[in-house]
Write an enzyme that holds these catalytic residues in place. Structure first.
Site, mmCIF file in Angstrom:
data_model
loop_
_atom_site.group_PDB
_atom_site.id
_atom_site.type_symbol
_atom_site.label_atom_id
_atom_site.label_comp_id
_atom_site.label_asym_id
_atom_site.label_seq_id
_atom_site.Cartn_x
_atom_site.Cartn_y
_atom_site.Cartn_z
ATOM 1 N N CYS A 14 1.550 0.365 97.635
ATOM 2 C CA CYS A 14 2.306 1.239 96.775
ATOM 3 C C CYS A 14 2.508 2.872 97.607
ATOM 4 O O CYS A 14 3.585 3.618 97.057
ATOM 5 C CB CYS A 14 2.122 1.491 95.220
ATOM 6 S SG CYS A 14 0.405 2.026 95.138
ATOM 7 N N CYS A 28 -4.779 -0.727 91.765
ATOM 8 C CA CYS A 28 -5.059 0.663 91.154
ATOM 9 C C CYS A 28 -6.334 0.831 90.948
ATOM 10 O O CYS A 28 -6.958 1.809 91.167
ATOM 11 C CB CYS A 28 -4.171 0.871 90.014
ATOM 12 S SG CYS A 28 -2.401 0.205 89.810
HETATM 13 FE FE1 FES Z 1 -0.359 1.523 93.241
HETATM 14 FE FE2 FES Z 1 -0.944 1.877 90.893
HETATM 15 S S1 FES Z 1 0.909 1.290 91.490
HETATM 16 S S2 FES Z 1 -1.930 2.510 92.596
#
Ligand code: FES
Length: 140
Positions: free
Chosen positions: A37, A107
């Site tokens: 992400c 995460c």
């Molecule tokens: Fe990537 Fe949470 S969506 S660290």
């Protein structure tokens, strides 16, 4: 997607946000990113060189709510632990504590990586080889 109460709590009241002096011998800095992400997390620890106890921890995370909550929790958990004890914190502990859904597991991995990177940086600065480093290196 609904966040758990604990995620919301850490997100609204993140613990230990801030910066430690990167140049200090006693401070280890871990800077990691999630390829999934693009979120980035910096976690710093201040270690007592004699006892190897983590006396302070700070973080800054540019990322989603789960990443902020994971790093906030990680700073709480590492404080008061020795570096070897802190190395045993795994992302699955964080997932469990925060009730993260599968899509948010990376995460928590970011937080585990950040702890390890901060400890690695401190060890490098202080030329420390600990017992925990040996099995990790031998595993490769
Ligand atoms: Fe990537 Fe949470 S969506 S660290």
């Amino acid at each position: 997607m609904a966040y758990s109460d604990k995620v919301v709590d850490h997100y609204n009241n993140p613990r230990n946000v801030g910066t430690l002096d990167k140049a200090s011998e006693d401070v280890g800095t871990g800077l990691v990113g999630a390829p999934e992400c693009g979120d980035v997390m910096r976690l710093q620890i201040k270690v007592n060189p004699e006892t190897q106890v983590i006396e302070d921890a700070k973080f800054k995370t540019f990322g989603c709510g789960s990443a902020i909550a994971s790093s906030s929790l990680a700073t709480e958990w590492v404080k008061g632990k020795t570096i070897d004890e802190a190395l045993s914190i795994s992302n699955t502990d964080i997932v469990k504590e925060l009730a993260l859904p599968p899509v948010k597991i990376h995460c928590s991995v970011l937080a585990e990586d950040a702890i390890r990177a901060a400890i690695g940086d401190w060890k490098k600065k202080n030329s420390v080889e600990t017992a925990a480093a040996v099995p990790a290196a031998a595993a490769h």
